[in-house]
Write a protein that holds these residues in place. Sequence first.
Motif, PDB file in Angstrom:
ATOM      1  N   VAL A   1      16.794 -16.146  20.680  1.00 40.03           N
ATOM      2  CA  VAL A   1      16.914 -17.544  20.283  1.00 40.03           C
ATOM      3  C   VAL A   1      16.836 -18.443  21.517  1.00 40.03           C
ATOM      4  O   VAL A   1      17.357 -18.116  22.584  1.00 40.03           O
ATOM      5  CB  VAL A   1      18.250 -17.770  19.544  1.00 40.03           C
ATOM      6  N   GLY A   2      16.183 -19.583  21.358  1.00 43.60           N
ATOM      7  CA  GLY A   2      16.137 -20.603  22.401  1.00 43.60           C
ATOM      8  C   GLY A   2      16.017 -21.971  21.766  1.00 43.60           C
ATOM      9  O   GLY A   2      15.684 -22.096  20.583  1.00 43.60           O
TER      10      GLY A   2
ATOM     11  N   ARG B   1      12.072 -36.620  19.582  1.00 41.96           N
ATOM     12  CA  ARG B   1      12.315 -36.811  18.147  1.00 41.96           C
ATOM     13  C   ARG B   1      13.136 -35.677  17.566  1.00 41.96           C
ATOM     14  O   ARG B   1      14.000 -35.903  16.706  1.00 41.96           O
ATOM     15  CB  ARG B   1      10.956 -36.906  17.423  1.00 41.96           C
ATOM     16  N   TYR B   2      12.867 -34.443  18.012  1.00 42.76           N
ATOM     17  CA  TYR B   2      13.539 -33.279  17.436  1.00 42.76           C
ATOM     18  C   TYR B   2      14.078 -32.352  18.518  1.00 42.76           C
ATOM     19  O   TYR B   2      13.496 -32.222  19.596  1.00 42.76           O
ATOM     20  CB  TYR B   2      12.561 -32.468  16.579  1.00 42.76           C
ATOM     21  N   LEU B   3      15.178 -31.686  18.167  1.00 48.58           N
ATOM     22  CA  LEU B   3      15.581 -30.476  18.866  1.00 48.58           C
ATOM     23  C   LEU B   3      14.925 -29.327  18.118  1.00 48.58           C
ATOM     24  O   LEU B   3      15.098 -29.189  16.903  1.00 48.58           O
ATOM     25  CB  LEU B   3      17.100 -30.304  18.856  1.00 48.58           C
ATOM     26  N   MET B   4      14.164 -28.523  18.826  1.00 45.93           N
ATOM     27  CA  MET B   4      13.473 -27.398  18.207  1.00 45.93           C
ATOM     28  C   MET B   4      14.184 -26.104  18.593  1.00 45.93           C
ATOM     29  O   MET B   4      14.338 -25.798  19.779  1.00 45.93           O
ATOM     30  CB  MET B   4      12.012 -27.365  18.641  1.00 45.93           C
ATOM     31  N   ILE B   5      14.613 -25.375  17.591  1.00 49.97           N
ATOM     32  CA  ILE B   5      15.281 -24.092  17.795  1.00 49.97           C
ATOM     33  C   ILE B   5      14.288 -23.005  17.414  1.00 49.97           C
ATOM     34  O   ILE B   5      13.809 -22.958  16.278  1.00 49.97           O
ATOM     35  CB  ILE B   5      16.554 -23.978  16.955  1.00 49.97           C
ATOM     36  N   GLY B   6      13.962 -22.164  18.360  1.00 50.49           N
ATOM     37  CA  GLY B   6      13.021 -21.084  18.104  1.00 50.49           C
ATOM     38  C   GLY B   6      13.708 -19.741  18.105  1.00 50.49           C
ATOM     39  O   GLY B   6      14.594 -19.478  18.923  1.00 50.49           O
ATOM     40  N   GLN B   7      13.335 -18.893  17.161  1.00 44.78           N
ATOM     41  CA  GLN B   7      13.815 -17.518  17.158  1.00 44.78           C
ATOM     42  C   GLN B   7      12.596 -16.622  17.010  1.00 44.78           C
ATOM     43  O   GLN B   7      11.726 -16.872  16.171  1.00 44.78           O
ATOM     44  CB  GLN B   7      14.822 -17.277  16.044  1.00 44.78           C
TER      45      GLN B   7
ATOM     46  N   SER C   1       8.946  -9.776  19.037  1.00 46.13           N
ATOM     47  CA  SER C   1       7.643  -9.631  19.681  1.00 46.13           C
ATOM     48  C   SER C   1       6.497  -9.955  18.741  1.00 46.13           C
ATOM     49  O   SER C   1       5.387 -10.260  19.186  1.00 46.13           O
ATOM     50  CB  SER C   1       7.478  -8.197  20.205  1.00 46.13           C
ATOM     51  N   ILE C   2       6.747  -9.914  17.416  1.00 44.53           N
ATOM     52  CA  ILE C   2       5.647 -10.092  16.469  1.00 44.53           C
ATOM     53  C   ILE C   2       5.922 -11.138  15.397  1.00 44.53           C
ATOM     54  O   ILE C   2       5.040 -11.443  14.604  1.00 44.53           O
ATOM     55  CB  ILE C   2       5.291  -8.755  15.775  1.00 44.53           C
ATOM     56  N   THR C   3       7.116 -11.711  15.355  1.00 36.31           N
ATOM     57  CA  THR C   3       7.486 -12.643  14.294  1.00 36.31           C
ATOM     58  C   THR C   3       8.280 -13.792  14.894  1.00 36.31           C
ATOM     59  O   THR C   3       9.105 -13.581  15.782  1.00 36.31           O
ATOM     60  CB  THR C   3       8.339 -11.932  13.227  1.00 36.31           C
ATOM     61  N   SER C   4       8.018 -15.008  14.407  1.00 32.63           N
ATOM     62  CA  SER C   4       8.775 -16.147  14.911  1.00 32.63           C
ATOM     63  C   SER C   4       9.071 -17.141  13.801  1.00 32.63           C
ATOM     64  O   SER C   4       8.461 -17.112  12.732  1.00 32.63           O
ATOM     65  CB  SER C   4       8.017 -16.840  16.049  1.00 32.63           C
TER      66      SER C   4
ATOM     67  N   TRP D   1       8.307 -23.291   9.015  1.00 32.30           N
ATOM     68  CA  TRP D   1       7.704 -22.291   8.131  1.00 32.30           C
ATOM     69  C   TRP D   1       8.668 -21.118   8.034  1.00 32.30           C
ATOM     70  O   TRP D   1       9.146 -20.631   9.070  1.00 32.30           O
ATOM     71  CB  TRP D   1       6.376 -21.777   8.684  1.00 32.30           C
ATOM     72  N   PRO D   2       8.970 -20.650   6.838  1.00 35.01           N
ATOM     73  CA  PRO D   2       9.875 -19.506   6.715  1.00 35.01           C
ATOM     74  C   PRO D   2       9.296 -18.275   7.414  1.00 35.01           C
ATOM     75  O   PRO D   2       8.080 -18.083   7.486  1.00 35.01           O
ATOM     76  CB  PRO D   2       9.956 -19.278   5.197  1.00 35.01           C
ATOM     77  N   GLN D   3      10.197 -17.479   7.915  1.00 32.47           N
ATOM     78  CA  GLN D   3       9.824 -16.267   8.647  1.00 32.47           C
ATOM     79  C   GLN D   3       9.028 -15.304   7.761  1.00 32.47           C
ATOM     80  O   GLN D   3       9.423 -15.002   6.642  1.00 32.47           O
ATOM     81  CB  GLN D   3      11.112 -15.602   9.123  1.00 32.47           C
ATOM     82  N   VAL D   4       7.878 -14.844   8.276  1.00 29.88           N
ATOM     83  CA  VAL D   4       7.055 -13.836   7.623  1.00 29.88           C
ATOM     84  C   VAL D   4       6.762 -12.758   8.650  1.00 29.88           C
ATOM     85  O   VAL D   4       6.276 -13.058   9.742  1.00 29.88           O
ATOM     86  CB  VAL D   4       5.729 -14.429   7.092  1.00 29.88           C
ATOM     87  N   GLU D   5       7.076 -11.529   8.309  1.00 30.05           N
ATOM     88  CA  GLU D   5       6.891 -10.430   9.252  1.00 30.05           C
ATOM     89  C   GLU D   5       5.459 -10.403   9.784  1.00 30.05           C
ATOM     90  O   GLU D   5       4.491 -10.406   9.026  1.00 30.05           O
ATOM     91  CB  GLU D   5       7.217  -9.096   8.581  1.00 30.05           C
ATOM     92  N   GLY D   6       5.332 -10.395  11.113  1.00 27.51           N
ATOM     93  CA  GLY D   6       4.029 -10.326  11.751  1.00 27.51           C
ATOM     94  C   GLY D   6       3.366 -11.662  12.000  1.00 27.51           C
ATOM     95  O   GLY D   6       2.306 -11.720  12.629  1.00 27.51           O
ATOM     96  N   VAL D   7       3.972 -12.759  11.538  1.00 31.83           N
ATOM     97  CA  VAL D   7       3.401 -14.088  11.755  1.00 31.83           C
ATOM     98  C   VAL D   7       4.162 -14.782  12.887  1.00 31.83           C
ATOM     99  O   VAL D   7       5.379 -14.923  12.849  1.00 31.83           O
ATOM    100  CB  VAL D   7       3.464 -14.950  10.483  1.00 31.83           C
ATOM    101  N   GLU D   8       3.416 -15.218  13.893  1.00 35.70           N
ATOM    102  CA  GLU D   8       3.975 -15.948  15.024  1.00 35.70           C
ATOM    103  C   GLU D   8       3.458 -17.376  14.994  1.00 35.70           C
ATOM    104  O   GLU D   8       2.302 -17.612  14.663  1.00 35.70           O
ATOM    105  CB  GLU D   8       3.566 -15.295  16.345  1.00 35.70           C
TER     106      GLU D   8
END
Length: 720
Positions: free
Chosen positions: A240-241, A249-255, A258-261, A279-286
């Motif tokens: 997490v970062g 405008r926004y605070l962006m929180i990224g999680q 290696s293959i999904t974000s 966008w909701p988390q989808v396995e393999g989608v970054e």
Amino acid sequence: MTERLSAPRARQHPQARTHHGDTFMDPYEWLRNKESEEVISHLTAENAFTEQETAHLEPLRETIFQEIKSRTQESDLSVPTRKGQWWYYGRTVEGQQYGIQCRAPLSSVDDWTPPVLSPDAEVPGEQILFDGNAEAEGHEFFSLGSFDISRDGTRMLWATDVTGDERYTIRVRDLVSGETFADVIEGTAGGAELTPDGLGIIYTTVDEAWRPDTVWLHTIGGDVTAPTRLFHQPDERFWVGAGFCRSDRYLMIGQSSSITSEVLLLDSTDLLAEPRIVWPQVEGVEYSVDHAVIEGEDVLFIVHNDGALDFELVRVAAADPRGERTVVMPHTPGTRILDVDCFRDFTIVEYRREGLARMAKLDHATGSVDEVSFDEPLFAVGVSGNSEWAPQLIRFGYASFVTPGSVFDWNPVTDEKFLRKQQPVLGGYDPADYGQSRVWARAADGTEVPVSLVWKRSFGEPGATPRPVHLYGYGSYEHSIDPGFSSMRLSALDRGVIFAVAHVRGGGEMGRAWYEDGKLMAKKNTFTDFIAAGTHLVESGVTTPDRMVAEGGSAGGLLMGAVANLAPELFAGVLASVPFVDALTTILDPSLPLTVIEWDEWGDPLHNADVYEYMKSYTPYENVADGVAYPRILAVTSLNDTRVYYVEPAKWVARLRDVGADVLLKCEMVAGHGGVTGRYNSWRERAYELAWMFDVLGVAGASADAGGVGAGSADAGGVE
């Protein structure tokens, strides 16, 4: 006469490691106990033996250090960067290890041309904000992590690490009164910053496996023991970062794994609200996100790989990010879109094509995408130092293997480029004296692997006669080794050494497919590509095996260990820095830092027998073999490294010594993954490694152009 030391022999205490019906007897796992006096004693003995065996190189080490020092303008200043009402810049002072952070006021609100500063002249209105030399006093190790100034210029945040474990202590100072606030936040991860109003601090902390997992908000002046938790991710696969977009405008929180974000948004005016998922988390989608305003509407630019191997750039409404997508840059195989940087009137897109980094301007008004062109066949470029939302000029860095690191300001309207500074060159360095080119090596499966070469022309073109070669490789995490200038590398080039980079699979130089073909169950391609590169250099007459040294660090150190096992006859020496050579042991233990998230890179040997068998077939420690004539090996590590534990090279060296290899271990007892700190210390460390390398290559003499080459005060990109 002092009695000579014998090579340390770690005692064997076999411990059984059983997985998937396979039992491996590990004789040196006991070296993992960092608190053991016996372990510290063993590492100390290794250091003493290494110093003895390399003592004859001390004059050469000093010569190389002085060469590096003589090329460098020791007192220097960076190009000022505009933020708010100030120009911010850094100073280095001759004889001092660490940089000094300064600022000076703008001459007017319309001032976009940075002042030309001289280290010998007084800067009107200069304020010294942070002196790393003063802060480092009393500490053997010192690293400045986060450094941030509030938008209004009245508060400064900084975070320091004094052990090397990459855990930082945050402090804040009032730049008007000079008072340092009582707020001291310890044990944080990197990446802390002030809120746009300067009243709070956004920071992250780690779990027991040292994985950044929680984002916090602390109000300056409040109780540091009771911050507000903004987000927590319990899933061990995700790091997490958090950070504010350039528009604030926004605070962006990224999680991300290696293959999904997944990215979450918080309105910067209401940080206590529930984060909103883009966008909701989808396995393999970054995907990654930045904010812009087009025709008065908040929009998000999103770089993603949903059905697009080399990624696609789309635009969505910030109010409805899961709604209609407008394709801005479609997926184009071979053009790997990397990132976007949004400004008020345009966006800078960074991507990679034909093995090189590129940048282009996306005009918000017209939607056109125009690439910025450069003349050299090999180069590295990237935007940096742009904090303003509505700039007249864009700052970017540029370098090549022969062009010193350069800072440009670029006018996105007129396409004019203004060279603000190039690494100062002392001693008459001339890029025309050096050559750079790219050749292609054919791997066993027919894949063409790019290999970059750098050489000094006075010794002849590569292939005219065999020359000593320093071959570097990495090949993991989609990390690309871009063409970059190095002042320290000149000590090798001026002795006739050719520097080469094998851009092996597992890296990102040739697009996402290049990375996919060098990870998981295709990891061995990384090793065989490197061997193919070395073989090509031999077969094309560039060098001979007895005149070639290989180097890699961290995951590149795993590459070094694997290559030493697979093709020991191809190299005279191997330099392995903080090497990931006991990878299977580490990846089998989910309690260790990095392990769970690393399963996406290497596979999960704990739960998958096929992955276990595959990893065991290549990991360096398990595959050290009797009866093999290994090249000379120098392994460099640090006791406080939290990414690749010192125990990995310690065990590897012990096992290599069992089979009679000529191997040395150098362990920094107060340092982390990046090694020693302080520029003079770093120069001496590199001089140490180069002296060993020159000794192996048989070029351990004075530079052919002693004192006649130059470089700047800081290296720009690339490897040494």
